[in-house]
Design a protein around this motif. Structure first.
Motif, mmCIF file in Angstrom:
data_model
loop_
_atom_site.group_PDB
_atom_site.id
_atom_site.type_symbol
_atom_site.label_atom_id
_atom_site.label_comp_id
_atom_site.label_asym_id
_atom_site.label_seq_id
_atom_site.Cartn_x
_atom_site.Cartn_y
_atom_site.Cartn_z
ATOM 1 N N SER A 226 92.502 -46.204 -8.092
ATOM 2 C CA SER A 226 93.033 -47.549 -7.878
ATOM 3 C C SER A 226 92.216 -48.228 -6.794
ATOM 4 O O SER A 226 91.846 -47.596 -5.798
ATOM 5 C CB SER A 226 94.510 -47.498 -7.457
ATOM 6 O OG SER A 226 95.287 -46.792 -8.404
ATOM 7 N N GLU A 227 91.920 -49.497 -6.992
ATOM 8 C CA GLU A 227 91.221 -50.262 -5.968
ATOM 9 C C GLU A 227 91.623 -51.720 -6.072
ATOM 10 O O GLU A 227 92.059 -52.186 -7.122
ATOM 11 C CB GLU A 227 89.702 -50.137 -6.112
ATOM 12 C CG GLU A 227 89.133 -50.804 -7.355
ATOM 13 C CD GLU A 227 87.612 -50.888 -7.323
ATOM 14 O OE1 GLU A 227 87.012 -50.403 -6.345
ATOM 15 O OE2 GLU A 227 87.038 -51.446 -8.272
ATOM 16 N N GLY A 228 91.508 -52.428 -4.949
ATOM 17 C CA GLY A 228 91.818 -53.849 -4.967
ATOM 18 C C GLY A 228 92.685 -54.265 -3.807
ATOM 19 O O GLY A 228 92.709 -53.631 -2.751
ATOM 20 N N TYR A 229 93.442 -55.332 -4.026
ATOM 21 C CA TYR A 229 94.190 -55.981 -2.961
ATOM 22 C C TYR A 229 95.628 -55.473 -2.914
ATOM 23 O O TYR A 229 96.580 -56.220 -3.134
ATOM 24 C CB TYR A 229 94.157 -57.496 -3.173
ATOM 25 C CG TYR A 229 92.758 -58.049 -3.298
ATOM 26 C CD1 TYR A 229 91.791 -57.739 -2.348
ATOM 27 C CD2 TYR A 229 92.403 -58.861 -4.366
ATOM 28 C CE1 TYR A 229 90.508 -58.234 -2.455
ATOM 29 C CE2 TYR A 229 91.121 -59.368 -4.477
ATOM 30 C CZ TYR A 229 90.175 -59.054 -3.520
ATOM 31 O OH TYR A 229 88.900 -59.551 -3.630
ATOM 32 N N PHE A 230 95.803 -54.199 -2.624
ATOM 33 C CA PHE A 230 97.134 -53.608 -2.552
ATOM 34 C C PHE A 230 97.558 -53.308 -1.116
ATOM 35 O O PHE A 230 98.648 -52.774 -0.901
ATOM 36 C CB PHE A 230 97.188 -52.313 -3.376
ATOM 37 C CG PHE A 230 96.765 -52.486 -4.811
ATOM 38 C CD1 PHE A 230 97.474 -53.303 -5.664
ATOM 39 C CD2 PHE A 230 95.640 -51.840 -5.298
ATOM 40 C CE1 PHE A 230 97.081 -53.476 -6.985
ATOM 41 C CE2 PHE A 230 95.234 -52.002 -6.616
ATOM 42 C CZ PHE A 230 95.959 -52.822 -7.464
ATOM 43 N N GLY A 231 96.693 -53.637 -0.142
ATOM 44 C CA GLY A 231 97.016 -53.314 1.235
ATOM 45 C C GLY A 231 97.239 -51.821 1.366
ATOM 46 O O GLY A 231 96.444 -51.014 0.897
ATOM 47 N N THR A 232 98.364 -51.431 1.977
ATOM 48 C CA THR A 232 98.710 -50.009 2.046
ATOM 49 C C THR A 232 99.993 -49.722 1.278
ATOM 50 O O THR A 232 100.713 -48.771 1.581
ATOM 51 C CB THR A 232 98.857 -49.551 3.508
ATOM 52 O OG1 THR A 232 99.844 -50.351 4.156
ATOM 53 C CG2 THR A 232 97.539 -49.657 4.244
ATOM 54 N N ALA A 233 100.294 -50.561 0.277
ATOM 55 C CA ALA A 233 101.442 -50.286 -0.587
ATOM 56 C C ALA A 233 101.170 -49.032 -1.408
ATOM 57 O O ALA A 233 100.025 -48.645 -1.635
ATOM 58 C CB ALA A 233 101.711 -51.474 -1.502
ATOM 59 N N ASP A 234 102.248 -48.412 -1.882
ATOM 60 C CA ASP A 234 102.137 -47.146 -2.612
ATOM 61 C C ASP A 234 101.943 -47.344 -4.108
ATOM 62 O O ASP A 234 101.937 -46.365 -4.862
ATOM 63 C CB ASP A 234 103.397 -46.303 -2.379
ATOM 64 C CG ASP A 234 103.647 -46.049 -0.901
ATOM 65 O OD1 ASP A 234 102.666 -45.972 -0.138
ATOM 66 O OD2 ASP A 234 104.826 -45.950 -0.509
ATOM 67 N N GLY A 235 101.805 -48.604 -4.540
ATOM 68 C CA GLY A 235 101.603 -48.875 -5.954
ATOM 69 C C GLY A 235 102.306 -50.153 -6.365
ATOM 70 O O GLY A 235 102.642 -50.999 -5.529
ATOM 71 N N ILE A 236 102.542 -50.293 -7.661
ATOM 72 C CA ILE A 236 103.124 -51.505 -8.238
ATOM 73 C C ILE A 236 104.425 -51.173 -8.961
ATOM 74 O O ILE A 236 104.506 -50.188 -9.700
ATOM 75 C CB ILE A 236 102.141 -52.153 -9.242
ATOM 76 C CG1 ILE A 236 100.886 -52.653 -8.521
ATOM 77 C CG2 ILE A 236 102.807 -53.290 -10.007
ATOM 78 C CD1 ILE A 236 101.100 -53.856 -7.636
ATOM 79 N N PHE A 237 105.451 -52.000 -8.731
ATOM 80 C CA PHE A 237 106.695 -51.927 -9.493
ATOM 81 C C PHE A 237 106.629 -53.039 -10.533
ATOM 82 O O PHE A 237 106.902 -54.198 -10.252
ATOM 83 C CB PHE A 237 107.889 -52.112 -8.561
ATOM 84 C CG PHE A 237 109.236 -51.969 -9.228
ATOM 85 C CD1 PHE A 237 109.416 -51.135 -10.315
ATOM 86 C CD2 PHE A 237 110.327 -52.673 -8.751
ATOM 87 C CE1 PHE A 237 110.657 -50.997 -10.923
ATOM 88 C CE2 PHE A 237 111.574 -52.549 -9.338
ATOM 89 C CZ PHE A 237 111.739 -51.706 -10.428
ATOM 90 N N GLY A 238 106.198 -52.690 -11.754
ATOM 91 C CA GLY A 238 105.960 -53.682 -12.794
ATOM 92 C C GLY A 238 107.244 -54.110 -13.480
ATOM 93 O O GLY A 238 107.896 -53.310 -14.152
ATOM 94 N N LEU A 239 107.606 -55.383 -13.323
ATOM 95 C CA LEU A 239 108.818 -55.919 -13.945
ATOM 96 C C LEU A 239 108.488 -56.912 -15.049
ATOM 97 O O LEU A 239 109.292 -57.777 -15.382
ATOM 98 C CB LEU A 239 109.705 -56.581 -12.879
ATOM 99 C CG LEU A 239 110.410 -55.618 -11.924
ATOM 100 C CD1 LEU A 239 111.194 -56.388 -10.872
ATOM 101 C CD2 LEU A 239 111.342 -54.681 -12.687
ATOM 102 N N GLY A 240 107.274 -56.794 -15.606
ATOM 103 C CA GLY A 240 106.897 -57.649 -16.718
ATOM 104 C C GLY A 240 107.751 -57.376 -17.943
ATOM 105 O O GLY A 240 108.427 -56.349 -18.054
ATOM 106 N N ALA A 241 107.711 -58.313 -18.889
ATOM 107 C CA ALA A 241 108.604 -58.255 -20.049
ATOM 108 C C ALA A 241 108.067 -57.345 -21.143
ATOM 109 O O ALA A 241 106.874 -57.312 -21.414
ATOM 110 C CB ALA A 241 108.801 -59.660 -20.607
#
Length: 454
Positions: A226-241
């Motif tokens: 993983s790379e990009g603009y995530f800061g130091t978050a642990d990932g993504i909580f995807g709430l897309g449809a």
């Protein structure tokens, strides 16, 4: 005597006909002037406080719902997020989000990488596995996959570049974990160039505290690069449809593909996220609902116009080829509009703000190009901005009109859409501040209302 009577009658008519145009009210202990086309706000009421202000809604993050936490400011769970000075402008945090530039790998320290893609992200704290492993994830309505970095990682050289606040999720440490070899690995790329990929896996997911939402056998991505603009978050909580592995699809039988969130007005306050029946019960909405279009797992509404003060911009009149379809994306901070639409909005905004001193952009690739120095002012008169969606008119909160982190820099929080090959407008998280945004995927509806967060 008759002349005197006529005089007082005219005075009476003028006084009461003027009342709908100007109203004085108290907001958060601050005197606010509300007119038909603008609102005058205390600058202090728009600035974040030096300490985190707990939510006014009882039980958020305790008995039901989940807290929605700004990634920066005094409420941030990240040490570097709390340490950012109150005067640090969002414009500087946005430096580097130019789509022509290659993103850098997520890492500690806001000075080396752009903060959380657009600078303002909102976090949900979850736990995964047995025993539960705590994770802090970025809420993203623009994508469907939930992912976090996992160990052991077969490509240690690649995995070590991703730095996050909590330890990586150790797959061998959970008694309920399993990989999903029957599913294709995920490989997701975001609008800003960030990306993540890895195998799909399954485990127990708990959202909120202590167990607001308990989801067994939840399918998620086990990140290995993983790379990009995530800061130091642990990932993504995807709430897309929709989509087989989307959160709402996996929980449709229990949560009914319904969610509602309220984004707080400043970085010193906390919002909330509700799912299922909790969303319908706890999120007040107003007026008609707008038709929700689902396109590539994304929430889309049709935007037909924007009113700035007394001026209404009809998008079709500017250029019939411009898209009406607008992505509602909590993972993007600043709303993006077609060039001519943005220029019209900016021009109208500048007219209302003409008495304030203008300042230049602080960086060559700042996406916000209309900024003011209000250090010598105690109040600011902002034009009201209304977004005209299909069958829903949404009046933005003043916190959703401008970006303000210090009195010396206040910027119009809209920008021209310069993402290459992008066929949508984007409604970003700043414009959703203090709004209840309720998605009912089954009914294909989205509703908006005055939020109680912050």
């Amino acid at each position: 005597m008759a002349m005197l009577s006529v005089f007082f009658s005219l005075l009476f008519i003028l006084f009461f006909s003027y009342q709908p145009l100007i109203k004085l009210c108290v907001s958060g202990g601050k005197l606010v002037q509300d007119t038909q086309f603008q609102h005058v706000h205390s600058l202090d009421s728009l600035l974040p406080m030096p300490t985190c202000q707990s939510t006014t809604r009882p039980g958020i993050g305790r008995k039901y719902g989940a807290a929605l936490i700004p990634s920066r400011g005094p409420c941030s769970p990240f040490p570097w997020g709390r340490d950012l000075s109150r005067g640090h402008s969002i414009g500087k945090s946005l430096a580097g989000t130019n789509p022509q530039k290659k993103p850098t790998r997520g890492g500690r320290g806001g000075s080396q990488v752009p903060i959380m893609r657009d600078g303002y992200q909102y976090l949900v704290q979850v736990r995964i596995g047995n025993p539960p492993h705590p994770l802090t994830l970025i809420m993203d309505t623009g994508s469907g996959i939930t992912w976090t970095q996992c160990i052991p990682c077969p490509h240690d050289v690649l995995c070590q570049y991703y730095n996050q606040t909590n330890p990586f999720f150790k797959t061998t440490g959970s008694s309920t974990f399993s990989f999903k070899p029957n599913l294709h690995p995920y490989n997701i790329k975001y609008f800003d160039g960030s990306q993540s990929r890895g195998p799909m896996a399954q485990d127990t997911l708990i959202i909120g505290s202590p167990q607001a939402y308990h989801i067994p056998n939840f399918t998620f991505g086990c990140g290995q690069y993983s790379e990009g603009y995530f800061g130091t978050a642990d990932g993504i909580f995807g709430l897309g449809a929709e989509g087989e592995n989307a959160f709402l699809s996996q929980t449709s039988s229990t949560l009914g593909q319904t969610l509602c969130f309220c984004i707080p007005p400043t970085s010193s306050s906390i919002g909330h996220l509700f799912l299922g029946d909790d969303a319908r019960t706890n999120c007040q909405t107003e007026g008609s609902s707008s038709t929700l279009l689902i396109n590539d797992k994304k929430y889309i509404v049709n935007l037909y116009g924007i009113t700035v003060g007394s001026q209404t911009i009809n998008i079709a009149n500017l250029d019939p080829s411009y898209p009406n379809q607008t992505l509602i994306d909590s993972g993007t901070a600043i709303t993006r509009l077609p060039r001519l639409v943005y220029q019209k909005l900016r021009s109208a905004f500048r007219e209302y703000m003409s008495k304030y001193p203008v300042i230049a952009s602080s960086h060559d690739d700042d996406i916000m190009d209309t900024c003011y120095n209000l250090k010598d002012y105690t109040t600011v008169a902002l034009p009201k901005i209304v977004l005209h969606f299909d069958r829903a008119n949404v009046t933005l909160d003043p916190a959703g009109v401008v970006s303000l982190e210090s009195k010396s820099r206040i910027c119009l929080a809209f920008a021209e859409n310069k993402f290459p090959d992008h066929e949508f407008n984007i409604m970003g998280s700043v414009q959703m501040r203090k709004l209840n945004v309720l998605f009912d995927v089954n009914a294909r509806k989205v509703r908006f209302g005055r939020g109680s967060c912050g």
